[in-house]
Design an enzyme around this catalytic site. Structure first.
Site, PDB file in Angstrom:
ATOM      1  N   GLY A  48       0.818  -1.206   0.000  1.00  0.00           N
ATOM      2  CA  GLY A  48       0.000   0.000   0.000  1.00  0.00           C
ATOM      3  C   GLY A  48       0.847   1.249   0.000  1.00  0.00           C
TER       4      GLY A  48
ATOM      5  N   PRO B 256       2.527   4.907   1.042  1.00  0.00           N
ATOM      6  CG  PRO B 256       4.310   6.296   0.442  1.00  0.00           C
ATOM      7  CD  PRO B 256       3.109   5.629  -0.105  1.00  0.00           C
ATOM      8  N   GLY B 257       2.336   5.640   4.538  1.00  0.00           N
ATOM      9  CA  GLY B 257       1.521   6.281   5.567  1.00  0.00           C
ATOM     10  C   GLY B 257       0.135   5.698   5.746  1.00  0.00           C
ATOM     11  CB  THR B 258      -1.884   3.219   4.018  1.00  0.00           C
ATOM     12  OG1 THR B 258      -0.800   2.390   3.612  1.00  0.00           O
ATOM     13  CG2 THR B 258      -2.235   4.174   2.900  1.00  0.00           C
TER      14      THR B 258
ATOM     15  CE  LYS C 116       3.228   0.128   3.291  1.00  0.00           C
ATOM     16  NZ  LYS C 116       2.664   1.475   3.147  1.00  0.00           N
ATOM     17  CB  THR C 117       4.925   0.396  10.306  1.00  0.00           C
ATOM     18  OG1 THR C 117       5.578   0.660   9.064  1.00  0.00           O
ATOM     19  CG2 THR C 117       5.935   0.023  11.352  1.00  0.00           C
TER      20      THR C 117
ATOM     21  CD  GLU D  16      -2.291  31.504  -6.025  1.00  0.00           C
ATOM     22  OE1 GLU D  16      -3.214  30.667  -6.176  1.00  0.00           O
ATOM     23  OE2 GLU D  16      -1.092  31.227  -6.241  1.00  0.00           O
TER      24      GLU D  16
ATOM     25  CG  HIS E 175      -4.792  29.286 -10.081  1.00  0.00           C
ATOM     26  ND1 HIS E 175      -4.568  28.502 -11.173  1.00  0.00           N
ATOM     27  CD2 HIS E 175      -3.569  29.554  -9.560  1.00  0.00           C
ATOM     28  CE1 HIS E 175      -3.257  28.318 -11.309  1.00  0.00           C
ATOM     29  NE2 HIS E 175      -2.618  28.953 -10.353  1.00  0.00           N
TER      30      HIS E 175
ATOM     31  CG  ASP F  94       0.009  26.840 -11.601  1.00  0.00           C
ATOM     32  OD1 ASP F  94      -0.092  26.134 -10.583  1.00  0.00           O
ATOM     33  OD2 ASP F  94      -0.094  28.081 -11.608  1.00  0.00           O
TER      34      ASP F  94
HETATM   35  P1  ADP Z   1       3.315   2.892   6.598  1.00  0.00           P
HETATM   36  O1  ADP Z   1       4.099   1.870   7.316  1.00  0.00           O
HETATM   37  O2  ADP Z   1       2.193   2.330   5.794  1.00  0.00           O
HETATM   38  O3  ADP Z   1       4.109   3.888   5.814  1.00  0.00           O
HETATM   39  P2  ADP Z   1       2.777   3.769   9.243  1.00  0.00           P
HETATM   40  O4  ADP Z   1       2.239   2.538   9.848  1.00  0.00           O
HETATM   41  O5  ADP Z   1       4.203   4.075   9.524  1.00  0.00           O
HETATM   42  O6  ADP Z   1       2.563   3.779   7.681  1.00  0.00           O
HETATM   43  O7  ADP Z   1       1.869   4.995   9.671  1.00  0.00           O
HETATM   44  C1  ADP Z   1       2.366   6.143  10.268  1.00  0.00           C
HETATM   45  C2  ADP Z   1       1.430   6.675  11.306  1.00  0.00           C
HETATM   46  O8  ADP Z   1       0.216   7.121  10.721  1.00  0.00           O
HETATM   47  C3  ADP Z   1       1.003   5.650  12.324  1.00  0.00           C
HETATM   48  O9  ADP Z   1       1.901   5.569  13.376  1.00  0.00           O
HETATM   49  C4  ADP Z   1      -0.359   6.154  12.772  1.00  0.00           C
HETATM   50  O10 ADP Z   1      -0.218   7.143  13.762  1.00  0.00           O
HETATM   51  C5  ADP Z   1      -0.901   6.805  11.537  1.00  0.00           C
HETATM   52  N1  ADP Z   1      -1.773   5.897  10.794  1.00  0.00           N
HETATM   53  C6  ADP Z   1      -1.558   5.457   9.534  1.00  0.00           C
HETATM   54  N2  ADP Z   1      -2.551   4.641   9.141  1.00  0.00           N
HETATM   55  C7  ADP Z   1      -3.412   4.549  10.172  1.00  0.00           C
HETATM   56  C8  ADP Z   1      -4.638   3.841  10.379  1.00  0.00           C
HETATM   57  N3  ADP Z   1      -5.175   3.060   9.416  1.00  0.00           N
HETATM   58  N4  ADP Z   1      -5.262   3.979  11.570  1.00  0.00           N
HETATM   59  C9  ADP Z   1      -4.735   4.771  12.522  1.00  0.00           C
HETATM   60  N5  ADP Z   1      -3.592   5.444  12.401  1.00  0.00           N
HETATM   61  C10 ADP Z   1      -2.922   5.364  11.239  1.00  0.00           C
HETATM   62 ZN    ZN Z   2      -0.623  28.832  -9.815  1.00  0.00          ZN
END
Ligand code: ADP
Ligand code: ZN
Length: 600
Positions: A197, A199-201, A203-204, A419, A422, A495
């Protein structure tokens, strides 16, 4: 290597320091006075010396106790070449003995100290060298740290918006809790689970939650940390990791950024020897362990398509769990999870925030709550209200306000027209995203001003005319500048990049050019787990088609250009009125601009 050297140097320094300290301490304790040799001779002649110990280089002794004093005074002196000394001592009835003195300290100073200094210089130079060469000396002081957490304290309650992924991982938790149940039934236990997935979703977070739910140790390491090292070191680390994990079973091994380590072999300009060895070792270890001992391997990647197919074969990472960006309900749930840690005011409508943040990841949403809480503190409030939340959304989208970046008057005026251009185009074209706010307070790295457009709902499809409108809005800034100032500026570069990208996709990917027809000339690299052909980069079309593509992209841009030019020329008065208000106030809402527009 590096670490060991620095260690031994410190030990030597410490030893020397300790010896000097002890020596001084003993001297101080005994109150031994260091006197010149001449004074010593005078004392002997004056008959004040009671006894002397003669070393080959130094001498020390006791004076006769002075009147009233109980303790005899102690002294020491450097011995000078003096053949008459013994005779003189005898003449004045001084008791004397010869001693073999300890030469330890002298040896230390004359031999070891230079060596130490040399080593220190050598160490220093090599460390510099090591940094310059990108970690030549890093070996052994591996950056690839294995983190082991006994209790992650994260549960599924902390992860929201990814219910399907959670469902799929339940089985793993069951297995880690009661492996016997699974082995008895002879069920197949997953060995490697790949979380896929953006980044930031989360996974960790999800992997840690699995460990937390099952109550097992969580070993984690990042793939990118493996490959910076010397050949062979990464492989040794992998071996190490699995050995440690087997001792702590049941447990989870989590490898973040698996793609950094598991890129398809032979890809890229050079085959990367170290990465290959590390990857091979990982494959060997995966094949070599039996999941029945209670070790589950999890890994995360946002680019599964570049992984080496060998990693994905049966018995390795053969189970894939999609961790996607959350939908509106998911976003609300994630916001609620993170809002547990802050005090929300009565007007803090999280649903509103969830609605205005399509495409945001869990990490972005966590960031919003955090930013909003900081803002509330800064404003001296004890609750987080809707205004803080909305401001936080903006911050996450556009970066921080940079109030100290000073534009001169001309630039500011230009940005205001840009701006407003736009925003005016967006307000005029049906179906564009709502204009929330127009600002000429610089933000983020590059934006001097910005028009904040937020979609009102999650979108999964876009029509041709919607894409054209998007291009039009992007061109609106530059065209407004041309209209008012007679020429464009560098401010519109970003842009243009975006507009060109959209036009390109329309022609090449979506088949939206009549001339080329409904064909796609660009295969998007789907996250499928197939072997990649290296020749896919350009797509297989002729030179002639390439020229047609360029023409079509230009045509789309040109058409929108003309359209926006007409539109803004017609509404020049509104453009001027709007920009004037914006210049005065620096921030205006979309609704205000709309009111100005409707007044004419
Ligand atoms: P990834 O490993 O997918 O890049 P992380 O697990 O490192 O993302 O997510 C970073 C932070 O974002 C987490 O520590 C949490 O605070 C927040 N976060 C991300 N996804 C969720 C989720 N589904 N539910 C709650 N918090 C989330
Ligand atoms: Zn612009």
């Amino acid at each position: 290597m590096n670490k060991k050297i620095s260690f031994s140097i410190w030990y030597v320094f410490l030893a020397i320091w300790a010896v000097i300290l002890v020596h001084d301490f003993i001297l101080a304790l005994q109150k031994i006075e260091e006197i010149p040799y001449s004074e010593f001779k005078t004392l002997v002649v004056a008959g004040q010396v009671a006894e002397v110990s003669l070393g080959s280089h130094t001498l020390s002794g006791k004076l006769k106790p002075a009147e009233g004093a109980k303790e005899p005074k102690l002294f020491s002196s450097i011995r000078v070449e003096d053949p008459d000394l013994v005779k003189e001592l005898q003449a004045h009835q001084v008791k004397f003995v010869g001693v073999v003195e300890s030469t330890f300290l002298r040896d230390l100073l004359s031999w070891i100290l230079p060596v130490v200094v040399f080593l220190a210089i050598w160490f220093f130079i090599f460390r510099r060298l090591g940094q310059a060469q990108g970690g030549f000396m890093q070996v052994g002081q591996s950056k690839a740290k294995i983190y082991a957490e006994k209790d992650t304290k994260v549960t599924f309650a902390d992860v929201a918006g990814v219910d399907e992924a959670k469902e799929e991982l339940r089985e793993v938790i069951e297995f880690l809790k009661t492996p016997e149940k699974f082995t008895k039934l002879g069920g197949k236990i997953p060995k490697g689970i790949l979380l896929v997935g953006p980044p930031g979703t989360g996974k960790t977070l999800l992997a840690r939650a699995v460990a937390g739910e099952a109550g097992v140790t969580f070993f984690s390491i990042s793939g990118s940390e493996f490959v910076e090292m010397f050949v062979g070191v990464g492989a040794a680390r992998v071996r190490d990791l699995f050995e440690q994990a087997k001792l702590k079973a049941p447990c989870i091994i989590f490898i973040d950024e698996l793609d950094a380590l598991g890129k398809a072999r032979g890809m890229g300009p050079m085959a990367h020897e170290e990465r290959e060895q590390t990857l091979n070792q990982l494959l060997v270890e995966m094949d070599g362990f039996d999941p029945r001992i209670g070790v589950i391997l999890m890994a995360a990647t946002n680019r599964p398509e570049i992984l080496d197919p060998a990693l994905l074969r049966a018995g390795r990472f053969d189970r894939h769990v999609l961790v996607d960006r959350p939908d509106k309900g998911g976003r609300l749930a994630i916001l609620r999870v993170h809002a547990r840690q802050v005090t929300l005011g009565p007007d803090a409508d999280l649903e509103n925030i969830a609605a205005m943040t399509p495409g945001f990841s869990g990490a972005d949403l966590a960031n919003i709550i955090n930013e909003a809480a900081l803002l509330a503190v800064r404003r001296g409030k004890d609750q987080v209200g809707i205004s803080e939340l909305q401001e936080a959304v903006e911050r996450v989208i556009a970066g921080l306000e940079k109030k100290n970046r000073v534009l001169n008057k001309m630039e500011k005026e230009r940005v205001a027209y840009h701006e407003t251009g736009h925003a005016l185009v967006a307000l005029s074209l049906p179906g564009s995203d709502q204009v929330q706010k127009i600002s000429i307070i610089p933000r983020g790295i590059a934006a001097l001003g910005y028009t904040l457009q937020l979609p009102t709902e999650d979108r999964f499809l876009m029509t041709k005319s919607e894409l054209e409108n998007k291009v039009a809005v992007l061109l609106g800034g530059r065209i407004a500048e041309e209209l008012i100032f007679g020429e464009a500026s560098t401010g519109a570069q970003n842009d243009l990049v975006k507009a060109t990208d959209i036009a390109k996709s329309m022609v090449k990917a979506y088949g939206m050019s009549e001339k080329l027809g409904a064909i796609t000339l660009e295969r998007e690299r789907q996250p499928q787990f197939i072997q990649i052909q290296m020749s896919q980069e350009k797509g297989d079309y002729s030179e002639e088609t390439a020229r047609e593509i360029d023409c079509e992209i230009r045509r789309i841009i040109d058409e929108q250009y003309e359209r926006v030019k007409r539109l803004l020329a017609e509404r020049k008065a509104v453009l001027q009125a709007g920009a004037k208000v914006l210049l005065e106030r620096e921030v205006i809402s979309g609704a205000e601009l709309k009111a100005i527009m409707e007044k004419g």
